[in-house]
Design a protein around this motif. Structure first.
Motif, PDB file in Angstrom:
ATOM      1  N   ASP A   1      59.372 -44.972  16.730  1.00  8.45           N
ATOM      2  CA  ASP A   1      59.786 -43.624  16.329  1.00  8.45           C
ATOM      3  C   ASP A   1      58.812 -42.592  16.884  1.00  8.45           C
ATOM      4  N   ILE A   2      58.849 -42.399  18.204  1.00  5.61           N
ATOM      5  CA  ILE A   2      57.986 -41.423  18.862  1.00  5.61           C
ATOM      6  C   ILE A   2      58.852 -40.248  19.286  1.00  5.61           C
ATOM      7  N   ALA A   3      58.617 -39.099  18.717  1.00  3.79           N
ATOM      8  CA  ALA A   3      59.485 -37.950  18.970  1.00  3.79           C
ATOM      9  C   ALA A   3      59.248 -37.382  20.360  1.00  3.79           C
ATOM     10  N   PRO A   4      60.326 -36.947  21.040  1.00  6.18           N
ATOM     11  CA  PRO A   4      60.158 -36.238  22.318  1.00  6.18           C
ATOM     12  C   PRO A   4      59.263 -35.023  22.129  1.00  6.18           C
ATOM     13  N   GLU A   5      58.535 -34.666  23.174  1.00  9.99           N
ATOM     14  CA  GLU A   5      57.627 -33.535  23.062  1.00  9.99           C
ATOM     15  C   GLU A   5      57.710 -32.665  24.303  1.00  9.99           C
ATOM     16  N   SER A   6      57.482 -31.385  24.104  1.00  4.10           N
ATOM     17  CA  SER A   6      57.532 -30.422  25.197  1.00  4.10           C
ATOM     18  C   SER A   6      56.345 -30.625  26.132  1.00  4.10           C
ATOM     19  N   VAL A   7      56.604 -30.459  27.430  1.00  2.00           N
ATOM     20  CA  VAL A   7      55.559 -30.591  28.440  1.00  2.00           C
ATOM     21  C   VAL A   7      55.074 -29.193  28.828  1.00  2.00           C
ATOM     22  N   ASP A   8      53.772 -28.978  28.772  1.00  2.00           N
ATOM     23  CA  ASP A   8      53.202 -27.709  29.209  1.00  2.00           C
ATOM     24  C   ASP A   8      53.240 -27.644  30.729  1.00  2.00           C
ATOM     25  N   MET A   9      53.800 -26.554  31.253  1.00  2.00           N
ATOM     26  CA  MET A   9      53.961 -26.415  32.699  1.00  2.00           C
ATOM     27  C   MET A   9      52.799 -25.649  33.306  1.00  2.00           C
ATOM     28  N   THR A  10      52.164 -26.243  34.303  1.00  2.00           N
ATOM     29  CA  THR A  10      51.172 -25.542  35.096  1.00  2.00           C
ATOM     30  C   THR A  10      51.891 -24.820  36.235  1.00  2.00           C
TER      31      THR A  10
ATOM     32  N   VAL B   1      63.210 -23.603  36.165  1.00  2.00           N
ATOM     33  CA  VAL B   1      63.104 -24.518  35.029  1.00  2.00           C
ATOM     34  C   VAL B   1      62.549 -23.780  33.821  1.00  2.00           C
ATOM     35  N   ASP B   2      63.311 -23.804  32.724  1.00  2.00           N
ATOM     36  CA  ASP B   2      62.912 -23.130  31.489  1.00  2.00           C
ATOM     37  C   ASP B   2      62.040 -24.012  30.608  1.00  2.00           C
ATOM     38  N   SER B   3      62.314 -25.317  30.613  1.00  2.00           N
ATOM     39  CA  SER B   3      61.525 -26.221  29.773  1.00  2.00           C
ATOM     40  C   SER B   3      61.660 -27.645  30.293  1.00  2.00           C
ATOM     41  N   VAL B   4      60.627 -28.443  30.018  1.00  2.00           N
ATOM     42  CA  VAL B   4      60.631 -29.865  30.338  1.00  2.00           C
ATOM     43  C   VAL B   4      60.226 -30.618  29.077  1.00  2.00           C
ATOM     44  N   THR B   5      61.016 -31.619  28.714  1.00  2.47           N
ATOM     45  CA  THR B   5      60.734 -32.422  27.526  1.00  2.47           C
ATOM     46  C   THR B   5      60.481 -33.858  27.921  1.00  2.47           C
ATOM     47  N   ASN B   6      59.366 -34.399  27.445  1.00  2.00           N
ATOM     48  CA  ASN B   6      59.047 -35.811  27.655  1.00  2.00           C
ATOM     49  C   ASN B   6      59.823 -36.638  26.631  1.00  2.00           C
ATOM     50  N   ASN B   7      60.723 -37.487  27.120  1.00  2.00           N
ATOM     51  CA  ASN B   7      61.568 -38.280  26.223  1.00  2.00           C
ATOM     52  C   ASN B   7      60.902 -39.562  25.752  1.00  2.00           C
ATOM     53  N   THR B   8      59.680 -39.828  26.211  1.00  2.00           N
ATOM     54  CA  THR B   8      58.857 -40.981  25.818  1.00  2.00           C
ATOM     55  C   THR B   8      59.463 -42.315  26.248  1.00  2.00           C
TER      56      THR B   8
END
Length: 283
Positions: free
Chosen positions: A74-83, A206-213
């Motif tokens: 149960d690892i929740a997806p998390e937003s990726v900080d964009m450089t 790209v508005d956002s990137v989410t790491n789906n784990t």
């Protein structure tokens, strides 16, 4: 279509993207590639249980095993900080699809023809020197090699395109009829009826990137059109500057008009490059 996945995936926990080269014009003017790495280390925890009776021990051990498994999965997806580098790379990767009005794609159901249509447009827009012109009877064709197609299929889809995939295609006809414009296959080459090129004044921001784990990322993006008068006056360096825009910068740019939006799921190769798994846009 027979397709072999070229990339072995690992689970992602964080994304760090490296250097990138911008958009190509005619003579392979841009490499559009970057490097990144993602490493996911799994941790499992164990708990000690006080032994009472054999029945209680069995019950508690079973309960703890279940909790440990749930905690691990149960690892929740998390937003990726964009450089700035990762924004540039992500924008440019998505723009490769946006610029040719690519709409929907699913790796599990995509046909050979859909893959080849993308490859044809991509080579024509970004590596024009790889296109040759050949005539059969009344028809002039744009032709490119299987090797060139394999390079694009691997880069953008993580797929190995083989000759077996193409053997079901017809040979290029020598007279016009009701047949499609392509693709055709003959002599180790892919053939499309020649047609005028079009301007590619669309870009993806790209508005956002989410790491789906699970080794994949979800990318949300906005499709913009560059004002045509502005577009035709741009140098290559000017165009590259658009690819580096953040969502806020793009929204504030008066030469850009938002025309649509989309979502993509990408895998990340061991080298850090993206490859497309699914793609959809609002029409």
């Amino acid at each position: 279509m027979k397709r072999t996945k070229l990339i072995s995936l690992g689970l992602c926990a964080a994304l760090a993207l490296g250097s990138f080269a911008g958009c190509n014009s005619t003579e392979e003017t841009t490499e559009k590639t970057t490097k990144a790495s993602e490493i996911k280390s799994e941790e499992t925890t164990t708990e000690e249980t006080t032994v009472t009776t054999s029945e209680e021990t069995s019950s508690e051990s079973s309960s703890e095993t279940s909790v440990s498994a749930e905690d691990t999965l149960d690892i929740a997806p998390e937003s990726v900080d964009m450089t700035s580098d990762s924004q540039l790379y992500a924008n440019t990767f998505i723009t490769n699809f946006v610029e040719q009005f690519f709409y929907d794609y699913d790796r599990d159901s995509a046909s050979t023809e859909q893959i080849l249509d993308f490859i044809h447009a991509n080579i024509k827009l970004n590596a024009y020197s790889q296109i040759s012109f050949e005539t059969k009877g009344d028809i002039t064709y744009e032709v490119f090699s299987l090797e060139a197609a394999q390079t694009v299929a691997a880069r953008y889809f993580g797929l190995l395109l083989t000759e077996d995939d193409l053997n079901s295609l017809s040979a290029p006809p020598s007279a016009y009829g009701d047949q499609p414009a392509g693709p055709y296959y003959e002599d180790g080459k892919i053939w499309y009826e020649a047609a005028d090129g079009e301007g590619c004044n669309r870009i993806g921001i790209v508005d956002s990137v989410t790491n789906n784990t699970d080794g994949t990322l979800t990318i949300e993006f906005t499709i913009y059109e560059i004002d045509l008068d502005t577009y035709w006056s741009l140098s290559l360096d000017d165009l590259r500057a658009y690819y580096a825009l953040t969502p806020d910068q793009a929204a504030a740019d008066t030469t850009l008009t938002a025309v649509s939006s989309g979502t993509a799921t990408v895998g990340v190769s061991q080298s850090g490059d993206y490859y497309l798994i699914t793609y959809s846009t609002v029409r």
